[in-house]
Design an enzyme around this catalytic site. Structure first.
Site, PDB file in Angstrom:
ATOM      1  CB  CYS A   1     -21.314 -50.071  67.262  1.00 38.75           C
ATOM      2  SG  CYS A   1     -19.760 -49.191  66.990  1.00 38.75           S
TER       3      CYS A   1
ATOM      4  CG  HIS B   1     -22.363 -47.001  64.297  1.00 42.22           C
ATOM      5  ND1 HIS B   1     -22.337 -47.191  65.658  1.00 42.22           N
ATOM      6  CD2 HIS B   1     -23.488 -47.622  63.851  1.00 42.22           C
ATOM      7  CE1 HIS B   1     -23.406 -47.881  66.022  1.00 42.22           C
ATOM      8  NE2 HIS B   1     -24.115 -48.158  64.945  1.00 42.22           N
TER       9      HIS B   1
ATOM     10  CG  HIS C   1     -26.976 -50.380  64.787  1.00 37.89           C
ATOM     11  ND1 HIS C   1     -26.775 -49.149  65.352  1.00 37.89           N
ATOM     12  CD2 HIS C   1     -28.238 -50.349  64.278  1.00 37.89           C
ATOM     13  CE1 HIS C   1     -27.849 -48.400  65.185  1.00 37.89           C
ATOM     14  NE2 HIS C   1     -28.756 -49.100  64.538  1.00 37.89           N
TER      15      HIS C   1
END
Length: 158
Positions: A69, A118, A130
């Site tokens: 990510c 994240h 993402h």
């Protein structure tokens, strides 16, 4: 006789200047029109991010052969000559916090589930792109069943 001649010349010069100014206003200064517009950095970031959709997930990946990510965010911004850290915890310190109502495309979105962070890039007020461990680079909605229960905040790094 010399005085009226000088006065007349200056009067003509003033008329020329005023006429030129009016012409520029009417035509919108055509010389400036030929200059290409400066690309919006946010559009550039989103365009790059969307072009990578479908790229596989790769732990610690920071290149098109695979992204995690934060590596995805790092790579996308680097393509726009903006160097960020390839670490979610460090990215969380960049820029300034933004309220949900002020989120713009290109802002970062952070999620916290337990102690794991994240990060993704906002496309609009509802969607973000993402790198997911299961789907690779993908688009999700903030209000999807998986993401809506995670703690979320936004940061503007542009």
């Amino acid at each position: 006789m010399k005085q009226p001649g000088k006065r007349m010349i200056w009067q003509h010069i003033r008329y020329l200047i005023v006429g030129f100014a009016i012409l520029c206003v009417i035509t919108g200064c055509a010389a400036v029109r030929g200059v290409p517009p400066v690309p919006d950095i946010r559009d550039e970031v989103i365009k790059t991010a969307l072009s990578l959709q479908g790229t596989a997930y790769k732990k610690n990946g920071t290149a098109p052969d695979g992204f995690d990510c934060s590596g995805f965010v790092y790579y996308v911004y680097k393509k726009s000559n903006i160097i960020l850290a390839p670490s979610t915890n460090l990215l969380n310190r960049y820029g300034r916090k933004v309220s949900p109502s002020d989120v713009r495309p290109g802002d970062l979105v952070f999620f916290k589930a337990k102690k794991i962070f994240h990060v993704g890039i906002m496309i609009n007020h509802e969607e973000f792109i993402h790198s997911s461990t299961r789907k690779g680079v993908t688009i999700d909605r903030l209000d999807s069943p998986y993401w809506r229960n995670k703690s979320v905040h936004f940061r503007n790094v542009l």
